[in-house]
Design a protein around this motif. Sequence first.
Motif, PDB file in Angstrom:
ATOM      1  N   SER A 189      -6.145  -9.318  -0.096  1.00 16.73           N
ATOM      2  CA  SER A 189      -6.125  -9.207  -1.475  1.00 16.73           C
ATOM      3  C   SER A 189      -7.579  -8.691  -1.835  1.00 16.73           C
ATOM      4  O   SER A 189      -7.807  -8.031  -2.957  1.00 16.73           O
ATOM      5  CB  SER A 189      -5.732 -10.690  -2.220  1.00 16.73           C
ATOM      6  OG  SER A 189      -7.029 -11.501  -2.241  1.00 16.73           O
ATOM      7  N   ALA A 190      -8.441  -9.046  -1.191  1.00 15.14           N
ATOM      8  CA  ALA A 190     -10.094  -8.800  -1.567  1.00 15.14           C
ATOM      9  C   ALA A 190     -10.190  -7.305  -1.234  1.00 15.14           C
ATOM     10  O   ALA A 190     -10.697  -6.555  -2.249  1.00 15.14           O
ATOM     11  CB  ALA A 190     -10.988  -9.360  -0.581  1.00 15.14           C
ATOM     12  N   GLU A 191      -9.575  -6.747  -0.188  1.00 11.87           N
ATOM     13  CA  GLU A 191      -9.335  -5.179   0.107  1.00 11.87           C
ATOM     14  C   GLU A 191      -8.710  -4.671  -1.201  1.00 11.87           C
ATOM     15  O   GLU A 191      -9.012  -3.534  -1.511  1.00 11.87           O
ATOM     16  CB  GLU A 191      -8.786  -5.037   1.241  1.00 11.87           C
ATOM     17  CG  GLU A 191      -8.874  -3.400   2.006  1.00 11.87           C
ATOM     18  CD  GLU A 191      -8.608  -3.175   3.256  1.00 11.87           C
ATOM     19  OE1 GLU A 191      -7.759  -2.253   3.449  1.00 11.87           O
ATOM     20  OE2 GLU A 191      -8.882  -4.063   4.227  1.00 11.87           O
ATOM     21  N   ALA A 224      -8.715  -0.969  -5.761  1.00 15.09           N
ATOM     22  CA  ALA A 224      -8.460  -0.575  -7.192  1.00 15.09           C
ATOM     23  C   ALA A 224      -9.516  -0.316  -8.039  1.00 15.09           C
ATOM     24  O   ALA A 224      -9.435   0.453  -9.133  1.00 15.09           O
ATOM     25  CB  ALA A 224      -7.562  -1.868  -7.620  1.00 15.09           C
ATOM     26  N   ALA A 225     -10.769  -0.768  -7.687  1.00 23.58           N
ATOM     27  CA  ALA A 225     -11.949  -0.793  -8.650  1.00 23.58           C
ATOM     28  C   ALA A 225     -12.604   0.579  -8.248  1.00 23.58           C
ATOM     29  O   ALA A 225     -13.338   1.071  -9.054  1.00 23.58           O
ATOM     30  CB  ALA A 225     -12.779  -1.793  -8.232  1.00 23.58           C
ATOM     31  N   ALA A 228      -4.024  15.626  -4.722  1.00 22.24           N
ATOM     32  CA  ALA A 228      -2.809  15.456  -4.073  1.00 22.24           C
ATOM     33  C   ALA A 228      -2.576  14.345  -3.111  1.00 22.24           C
ATOM     34  O   ALA A 228      -1.298  13.899  -2.911  1.00 22.24           O
ATOM     35  CB  ALA A 228      -2.732  16.809  -3.207  1.00 22.24           C
ATOM     36  N   PHE A 229      -3.414  13.714  -2.715  1.00 19.07           N
ATOM     37  CA  PHE A 229      -3.266  12.520  -1.803  1.00 19.07           C
ATOM     38  C   PHE A 229      -3.523  11.203  -2.172  1.00 19.07           C
ATOM     39  O   PHE A 229      -3.124  10.224  -1.744  1.00 19.07           O
ATOM     40  CB  PHE A 229      -4.435  12.597  -0.852  1.00 19.07           C
ATOM     41  CG  PHE A 229      -4.490  13.941   0.204  1.00 19.07           C
ATOM     42  CD1 PHE A 229      -5.441  14.857  -0.080  1.00 19.07           C
ATOM     43  CD2 PHE A 229      -3.416  14.249   1.243  1.00 19.07           C
ATOM     44  CE1 PHE A 229      -5.306  16.022   0.711  1.00 19.07           C
ATOM     45  CE2 PHE A 229      -3.237  15.330   1.913  1.00 19.07           C
ATOM     46  CZ  PHE A 229      -4.045  16.310   1.575  1.00 19.07           C
ATOM     47  N   GLN A 230      -3.487  11.139  -3.476  1.00 21.91           N
ATOM     48  CA  GLN A 230      -3.338  10.123  -4.313  1.00 21.91           C
ATOM     49  C   GLN A 230      -2.237   9.431  -4.698  1.00 21.91           C
ATOM     50  O   GLN A 230      -1.160  10.411  -4.973  1.00 21.91           O
ATOM     51  CB  GLN A 230      -4.366   9.862  -5.893  1.00 21.91           C
ATOM     52  CG  GLN A 230      -5.791  10.354  -5.688  1.00 21.91           C
ATOM     53  CD  GLN A 230      -6.383   9.283  -4.620  1.00 21.91           C
ATOM     54  OE1 GLN A 230      -6.245   7.937  -4.890  1.00 21.91           O
ATOM     55  NE2 GLN A 230      -7.545   9.642  -3.947  1.00 21.91           N
TER      56      GLN A 230
END
Length: 163
Positions: A140-142, A147-148, A160-162
């Motif tokens: 969850s920390a990762e 996300a940040a 294109a890789f997102q």
Amino acid sequence: RRRRATGRRKIHQQGLLGKGEAARELLVTVGWTVALWAAIAVANMLTLRAFGLSLGLSETLFVLGWSLVGSLVPTPGGGAGTYHAATSYGLTAFLAVPETEAKAATIVLHLVVFGSALFFGAYYFLRGGVSLGRLRELASAEATAGAAEPRPEAGGRGAAFQP
């Protein structure tokens, strides 16, 4: 000549070669690596001999090579099918082992080689004090850190890789 001596002195000062420590560590690593591969080769040879296949060390290493090639193929199941196919192919095509014996030996060989690694891995996993709760916490920390991170704009480099 002076330039070479100066270069060696800099290497010693940077700690890259520390009075034989690096050489000693290298010898220990090589020794453990040789011991590990010798144990793997003996385990393979004994397992194949348990099926009545009188293979010597060179034939066992040949089959081990085919097993390793099969393990390298990326598959969703951890290379299980490719490991079995390559190992049994090496036994049947090059060592003239009957197909049914080769396939049976390959399945048991897989269990012996990878099963023992699973046993020791689980032992050290539990001994290291790792728990499922701690793993969830790390995951969850990762995920929060991921996300940040800023994402590139659409059409930008790497977009294109997102997901």
